[in-house]
Scaffold this motif. Structure first.
Motif: not given
Lengths: 172, 270
Positions: A35-47, A64-66, A97-100, A126-131
């Motif tokens: 899910n994240k790899a499909a839209e890397p720019y969206d994941f970058l915005k989340m980061l 990190v986003a890549i 752990v750090p993400f949590t 930004g976990c790849g599962t939406g809100e």
């Protein structure tokens, strides 16, 4: 005569916990990674929302986003394939752990700023599962961390066929 | 340690002998496994505990390095890959120095109060922050009434004098966009702006209206910067700060699917 192993050790010897951990973690990380790899720019915005990097360190954020989504997919494949299990489990624990912690801090920030009840907070982490609902997300991540620890601790090995004839590499 | 094949885990019920990989139908994969005999199967106490930890850490480092390498290759091959050296959140400046006399809006809103105007008026405007960002970046903010007027000017809208550009992700664009709006992806804007037909349409347009979600959404501003960096006259570029959200709330026509799909419905309202 050796002492009877503990209940946990006997359960581990059946290979069931480690196989469950592999399947759940492997499938989960492949799913979220894709899910994240499909839209890397969206994941970058989340980061960026987490403000982990200063404006000048954009290339760290880009890195990190890549890499993170594909690393998740790679780790998921390794787990399902039964390769380098403990090392992979350590990598996943090192990500979880750090993400949590970061997600929790963000939720605490929202709770302080907007005076919303903590467990009522929902956002796209930004976990790849939406809100997601924050409390549910924390419970989920705790479970995933525990599964990683199962794989780190387990003495049973790789093959799914170990369910019928578990192979133990230790001599008790 | 020596490499062992996965199929060695497939033992018959007596624990003796083993099935061949062909019988089991498994592909041969080379894996590392702990030597037999001593208690080396888990991270539990023992003389070799530290060694075991070291092995696991080394394994994790190898997994990370290989995973990162594969990620960089996949990113390079992917059509949606990111450029590691690009600052995706910086509004790009003009290719040539800006003329401070330029940038006057011919119908859009100013976020800075005129002399004598009540400065608190802007505090009630929910798009005030968006307008301020647009103005700071050197573009014109445009509001709903003006956007609708341009949209309803059939002649100019359809002959390319007025061009609407959607800066949202492709999936959201397909769910609904302002009819006949083009889509420009900020990640791939450099390529899209140099490819036909936008390569020819944008420089010749009288007005270009960019939008995304609305409010503090910055994608439209980022694409405006990309257009400016590509040499498009920034006085033509207007950013619709209310965005698609406001357009939808006002129950304006929405086109679903691709551009010119013909699948037009009405927006949903509040």
């Amino acid at each position: 005569m050796s002492e009877r192993p503990s209940l946990l050790r006997r359960l581990d010897d059946t290979a069931i916990p480690s196989v469950i951990a592999r399947v759940v973690l492997g499938a989960m990380f492949i799913y979220t990674g894709v899910n994240k790899a499909a839209e890397p720019y969206d994941f970058l915005k989340m980061l960026r929302e987490y403000q982990l990097f200063g404006p000048e360190a954009y290339w760290w954020m880009n890195l990190v986003a890549i890499t993170l989504p594909w690393l998740e997919i790679f780790c998921g494949v390794l787990l399902l394939g039964g390769i380098a299990l403990r090392g992979t489990a350590l990598v996943l624990a090192g990500m979880l752990v750090p993400f949590t912690i970061v997600v929790t801090l963000r939720a605490v920030g929202i709770h302080s700023a907007e005076k919303i009840a903590f467990c009522a907070i929902q956002f796209d982490c930004g976990c790849g599962t939406g809100e997601v609902n924050i409390c549910r997300k924390l419970v989920e991540n705790t479970g995933l961390i525990l599964l990683s620890l199962v794989l780190l601790w387990s003495r049973t090995t790789l093959a799914f066929t170990s369910l019928s004839a578990p192979k133990k590499t230790s001599v008790d | 340690m020596r490499p062992a094949i996965l199929c060695q885990g497939l033992r018959d019920s007596s624990g003796r002998g083993r099935k061949s990989c062909r019988e089991a139908g498994w592909a041969i994969i080379a894996v590392w496994h702990q030597p037999r005999g001593r208690g080396t199967g888990g991270l539990h106490g023992g003389d070799a505990f530290v060694k075991k930890i070291g092995k696991v850490v080394l394994e994790s480092l190898i997994v990370t390095v290989v995973g990162v390498g594969l990620a960089l290759i996949a990113n390079a091959k992917s059509g949606r890959g990111l450029d590691i050296s690009k600052d995706y959140f910086k509004v790009r400046t003009a290719a040539r120095p800006m003329d401070p006399a330029n940038g006057k809006s011919d119908g859009g809103s100013e976020t800075k109060p005129e002399p004598g105007e009540d400065p608190d008026k802007n505090k009630e405007d929910k798009y005030a922050e968006g307008k301020r960002l647009v103005k700071e970046a050197g573009f014109q903010a445009i509001e709903y009434d003006e956007v609708q007027r341009l949209y309803r000017d059939d002649n100019n809208y359809r002959n390319g004098a007025y061009i609407f550009v959607d800066a949202r992700p492709a999936s959201e664009y397909r769910e609904g966009h302002i009819p006949l709006a083009w889509r420009i992806d900020h990640v791939k804007s450099d390529e899209m702006l140099k490819a036909p037909p936008l390569q020819f349409l944008l420089p010749s347009a009288e007005k270009i209206v960019l939008y995304c979600h609305g409010g503090n959404c910055e994608d439209s501003l980022l694409v405006a910067g990309d257009m400016r960096a590509a040499g498009i006259d920034q006085t033509k570029i207007h950013v619709y700060v209310g965005g698609f959200t406001e357009w939808w709330e006002k129950k304006q026509p929405i086109e679903k699917g691709d551009r010119e799909s013909g699948d037009i419905t009405e927006g949903g309202g509040q």
